[in-house]
Design a protein around this motif. Structure first.
Motif, short mmCIF file in Angstrom:
data_model
loop_
_atom_site.label_atom_id
_atom_site.label_comp_id
_atom_site.label_asym_id
_atom_site.label_seq_id
_atom_site.Cartn_x
_atom_site.Cartn_y
_atom_site.Cartn_z
N HIS A 95 -57.64 -68.91 -37.83
CA HIS A 95 -57.06 -67.92 -37.61
C HIS A 95 -57.23 -66.75 -38.76
O HIS A 95 -57.33 -65.44 -38.59
CB HIS A 95 -55.49 -68.12 -37.58
CG HIS A 95 -54.56 -67.02 -37.29
ND1 HIS A 95 -54.43 -66.23 -36.41
CD2 HIS A 95 -53.80 -66.53 -38.17
CE1 HIS A 95 -53.79 -65.36 -36.50
NE2 HIS A 95 -52.98 -65.40 -37.48
N GLU A 144 -59.85 -66.39 -40.81
CA GLU A 144 -61.10 -65.70 -40.56
C GLU A 144 -61.16 -64.69 -39.58
O GLU A 144 -61.78 -63.76 -39.72
CB GLU A 144 -62.27 -66.83 -40.24
CG GLU A 144 -63.58 -66.27 -39.95
CD GLU A 144 -64.38 -67.41 -39.40
OE1 GLU A 144 -65.63 -67.15 -39.76
OE2 GLU A 144 -64.04 -68.73 -38.99
N ALA A 145 -60.46 -64.91 -38.67
CA ALA A 145 -60.25 -63.94 -37.48
C ALA A 145 -59.74 -62.62 -37.93
O ALA A 145 -59.93 -61.42 -37.64
CB ALA A 145 -59.68 -64.52 -36.27
N GLU A 146 -58.48 -62.86 -38.99
CA GLU A 146 -57.59 -61.71 -39.49
C GLU A 146 -58.42 -60.95 -40.29
O GLU A 146 -58.71 -59.63 -40.39
CB GLU A 146 -56.44 -62.27 -40.02
CG GLU A 146 -55.64 -62.79 -39.11
CD GLU A 146 -54.78 -61.86 -38.28
OE1 GLU A 146 -54.76 -60.67 -38.62
OE2 GLU A 146 -54.25 -61.94 -37.00
N LYS A 157 -61.95 -60.73 -40.33
CA LYS A 157 -62.90 -60.01 -39.71
C LYS A 157 -62.32 -58.62 -39.23
O LYS A 157 -63.05 -57.76 -39.06
CB LYS A 157 -63.69 -60.67 -38.72
CG LYS A 157 -64.68 -61.71 -39.11
CD LYS A 157 -64.98 -62.74 -38.05
CE LYS A 157 -66.02 -63.47 -38.48
NZ LYS A 157 -66.71 -64.64 -37.51
N GLU A 158 -61.04 -58.85 -38.77
CA GLU A 158 -60.32 -57.54 -38.15
C GLU A 158 -60.10 -56.59 -39.16
O GLU A 158 -60.35 -55.31 -38.83
CB GLU A 158 -59.06 -57.95 -37.32
CG GLU A 158 -58.62 -57.13 -36.60
CD GLU A 158 -57.41 -57.43 -35.62
OE1 GLU A 158 -56.47 -56.69 -35.79
OE2 GLU A 158 -57.56 -58.67 -34.99
N ILE A 159 -59.72 -56.99 -40.22
CA ILE A 159 -59.10 -55.78 -41.37
C ILE A 159 -60.39 -55.55 -42.19
O ILE A 159 -60.13 -54.39 -42.63
CB ILE A 159 -58.16 -56.67 -42.42
CG1 ILE A 159 -57.58 -55.69 -42.98
CG2 ILE A 159 -58.76 -57.70 -42.95
CD1 ILE A 159 -56.08 -56.02 -43.47
N LYS A 160 -61.28 -56.24 -42.20
CA LYS A 160 -62.61 -55.91 -42.94
C LYS A 160 -62.91 -54.18 -42.70
O LYS A 160 -63.27 -53.56 -43.88
CB LYS A 160 -63.79 -56.80 -42.83
CG LYS A 160 -64.82 -56.54 -43.89
CD LYS A 160 -66.22 -57.54 -43.67
CE LYS A 160 -67.21 -56.92 -44.63
NZ LYS A 160 -68.42 -57.66 -44.53
N PRO A 161 -63.14 -53.97 -41.74
CA PRO A 161 -63.67 -52.54 -41.40
C PRO A 161 -62.68 -51.66 -42.09
O PRO A 161 -62.98 -50.44 -42.33
CB PRO A 161 -63.81 -52.47 -39.73
CG PRO A 161 -63.79 -53.84 -39.42
CD PRO A 161 -63.15 -54.79 -40.49
N ILE A 162 -61.36 -51.99 -41.88
CA ILE A 162 -60.19 -51.00 -42.09
C ILE A 162 -60.37 -50.91 -43.79
O ILE A 162 -60.09 -49.93 -44.15
CB ILE A 162 -58.93 -51.53 -41.47
CG1 ILE A 162 -58.75 -51.54 -40.08
CG2 ILE A 162 -57.67 -50.79 -42.05
CD1 ILE A 162 -57.53 -52.16 -39.76
#
Length: 79
Positions: free
Chosen positions: A36, A38-40, A42-47
């Protein structure tokens, strides 16, 4: 071997089995939490990459101590 010793050995084996199941349950929960997280990430990295340096630094300062503690704990756990 007397019956009371056999009984003690059987109880010890059952106890170890229960302990192993308990530990396995915790390890499974940790693995799910890590997936979970790791998924979070990956989601926030571009932001995070879209923020300026000051904004990024402010946000990272909020999680840095906890992140270091978590990394240290994981290293101790998985050596």
């Amino acid at each position: 071997m007397p019956l009371h010793e056999i009984k003690s050995v059987i109880e010890l084996v059952k106890l170890k089995s229960t302990e192993n199941e308990h530990v396995e349950k915790y390890v499974d929960q940790i693995a799910e939490l890590m997936k979970h997280l790791e998924a979070e990430i990956k989601e926030i990295k571009p932001i995070m990459e879209s923020l300026n340096d000051k904004q990024r630094e402010l946000l990272l300062n909020k999680v840095s101590p906890q992140g270091m503690t978590l990394a240290h704990s994981l290293l101790l756990l998985f050596g």
